[in-house]
Design a protein around this motif. Structure first.
Motif, PDB file in Angstrom:
ATOM      1  N   UNK A  34       0.838  -1.208   0.000  1.00  0.00           N
ATOM      2  CA  UNK A  34       0.000   0.000   0.000  1.00  0.00           C
ATOM      3  C   UNK A  34       0.868   1.250   0.000  1.00  0.00           C
ATOM      4  N   UNK A  42      -3.183  15.307   9.676  1.00  0.00           N
ATOM      5  CA  UNK A  42      -4.381  14.668   9.145  1.00  0.00           C
ATOM      6  C   UNK A  42      -4.242  13.152   9.126  1.00  0.00           C
ATOM      7  N   UNK A  43      -5.306  12.506   8.684  1.00  0.00           N
ATOM      8  CA  UNK A  43      -5.285  11.061   8.559  1.00  0.00           C
ATOM      9  C   UNK A  43      -4.611  10.626   7.279  1.00  0.00           C
ATOM     10  N   UNK A  98      -6.863  -6.490   3.608  1.00  0.00           N
ATOM     11  CA  UNK A  98      -6.684  -5.435   4.605  1.00  0.00           C
ATOM     12  C   UNK A  98      -7.571  -5.611   5.822  1.00  0.00           C
ATOM     13  N   UNK A 105       3.831  -0.612   8.725  1.00  0.00           N
ATOM     14  CA  UNK A 105       4.209   0.600   8.014  1.00  0.00           C
ATOM     15  C   UNK A 105       5.715   0.822   8.008  1.00  0.00           C
TER      16      UNK A 105
ATOM     17  N   UNK B  33      -9.513  -1.600  13.461  1.00  0.00           N
ATOM     18  CA  UNK B  33      -8.158  -1.631  14.003  1.00  0.00           C
ATOM     19  C   UNK B  33      -7.796  -0.271  14.572  1.00  0.00           C
ATOM     20  N   UNK B  35      -4.347   2.134  15.507  1.00  0.00           N
ATOM     21  CA  UNK B  35      -2.922   2.333  15.263  1.00  0.00           C
ATOM     22  C   UNK B  35      -2.434   3.545  16.040  1.00  0.00           C
ATOM     23  N   UNK B  43       3.055   4.349  11.164  1.00  0.00           N
ATOM     24  CA  UNK B  43       2.047   3.885  12.110  1.00  0.00           C
ATOM     25  C   UNK B  43       2.414   2.510  12.651  1.00  0.00           C
ATOM     26  N   UNK B  88      -5.153   6.388  15.597  1.00  0.00           N
ATOM     27  CA  UNK B  88      -6.070   6.299  14.466  1.00  0.00           C
ATOM     28  C   UNK B  88      -6.870   5.005  14.527  1.00  0.00           C
ATOM     29  N   UNK B  92     -12.584  -1.477   7.550  1.00  0.00           N
ATOM     30  CA  UNK B  92     -12.728  -2.007   6.205  1.00  0.00           C
ATOM     31  C   UNK B  92     -14.210  -2.166   5.928  1.00  0.00           C
ATOM     32  N   UNK B  98      -8.877  -2.969   1.465  1.00  0.00           N
ATOM     33  CA  UNK B  98      -8.186  -1.789   1.958  1.00  0.00           C
ATOM     34  C   UNK B  98      -8.795  -1.349   3.276  1.00  0.00           C
ATOM     35  N   UNK B  99      -8.001  -0.574   4.002  1.00  0.00           N
ATOM     36  CA  UNK B  99      -8.466   0.046   5.225  1.00  0.00           C
ATOM     37  C   UNK B  99      -8.717   1.519   4.961  1.00  0.00           C
ATOM     38  N   UNK B 101      -8.737   5.037   7.072  1.00  0.00           N
ATOM     39  CA  UNK B 101      -8.309   5.613   8.338  1.00  0.00           C
ATOM     40  C   UNK B 101      -9.079   6.877   8.659  1.00  0.00           C
ATOM     41  N   UNK B 102      -9.299   7.095   9.954  1.00  0.00           N
ATOM     42  CA  UNK B 102      -9.864   8.349  10.401  1.00  0.00           C
ATOM     43  C   UNK B 102      -8.808   9.427  10.485  1.00  0.00           C
ATOM     44  N   UNK B 103      -9.209  10.592  10.987  1.00  0.00           N
ATOM     45  CA  UNK B 103      -8.311  11.740  11.071  1.00  0.00           C
ATOM     46  C   UNK B 103      -7.391  11.690  12.278  1.00  0.00           C
TER      47      UNK B 103
END
Lengths: 114, 111
Positions: A34, A42-43, A98, A105, B33, B35, B43, B88, B92, B98-99, B101-103
């Motif tokens: 990914x 931000x996210x 996912x 990461x 999830x 993180x 992350x 975060x 899914x 894919x995931x 993510x929030x802010x």
């Protein structure tokens, strides 16, 4: 054990210049890969993901592209950078789809387009 | 649009106190999830909770999931200065590869 590398760590590029960011994974086979971008504070925005060599899914239309020339190598490219391409770019891998697996990461690349 | 939204956006507490962060999402999920991200770093996965689970623990972390309310919470007990980071949630959609993510919630632990 598995490790993920990204380089370069930081990059300052002028508008209109090309871009190539590289991500490699060690210690696992056939990972899902990914590319994310994170604006300051931000996210994460998913840019591309890949479930196998040569298989790339694009999430956001833009002037970036991705390639997976080898099983554990993922490259993010651009022919001409825009100011809006500045951000923190993160590569990640997972073993399974996912939603069923955590993502691991890399350390990220800080890109500043001037 | 973002699938997961964290609340609050920022949280500052004293060392030793508990920290609670919330996440709301919009569509059905397989898993959720959490993180953590230290400043300028990648992350790190903390915990995964499946849609058929209601609560999960890992060390000082406690995660709950309420699928009827489409919400989750992350509790960090006995906080430490090293817990200072952004947190975060990621979700899914069923069948997605894919995931989303929030802010994030920026947590600051004051010594």
């Amino acid at each position: 054990s598995q490790t993920i590398h990204q380089w370069p760590a930081t990059l300052v590029q002028p508008v209109g210049s090309p871009l190539s960011l590289e991500c490699t994974v060690e210690g696992t086979s056939n990972p899902n890969l990914y590319w994310y971008r994170q604006a300051a504070g931000r996210g994460l925005q998913l840019l591309f993901y890949s479930v196998g060599i040569g298989q790339i899914s694009s999430e956001v239309p833009q002037n970036l592209s991705a390639s997976r020339p080898q099983d554990r190598q993922f490259i993010l490219s651009s022919k001409k950078l825009l100011l809006s391409d500045s951000g923190f770019y993160l590569c990640a891998w997972s073993l399974r789809l996912a939603g069923d697996s955590e993502q691991y990461f890399g350390p990220g690349t800080r890109l500043t387009v001037t | 649009s973002q699938q997961g939204e964290e609340d609050p956006q920022a949280l500052s507490i004293q060392e030793g106190e508990n920290a609670t962060m919330n996440c709301s999402y919009k569509t059905s999920i397989n898993n959720l999830q959490w993180y953590r991200q230290n400043s300028g770093r990648g992350l790190v996965h903390l915990i995964l909770i499946r849609s058929n689970e209601r609560e999960k623990h890992s060390g000082r972390l406690r995660v709950t999931l309420d699928t009827s309310k489409k919400s989750s919470s992350l509790l960090i007990t006995a906080s430490r200065a090293a817990d200072t980071a952004s947190y975060f949630c990621a979700t899914d959609a069923e069948g997605a590869q894919k995931l989303v993510f929030g802010q994030g919630t920026r947590l600051t632990i004051n010594p």
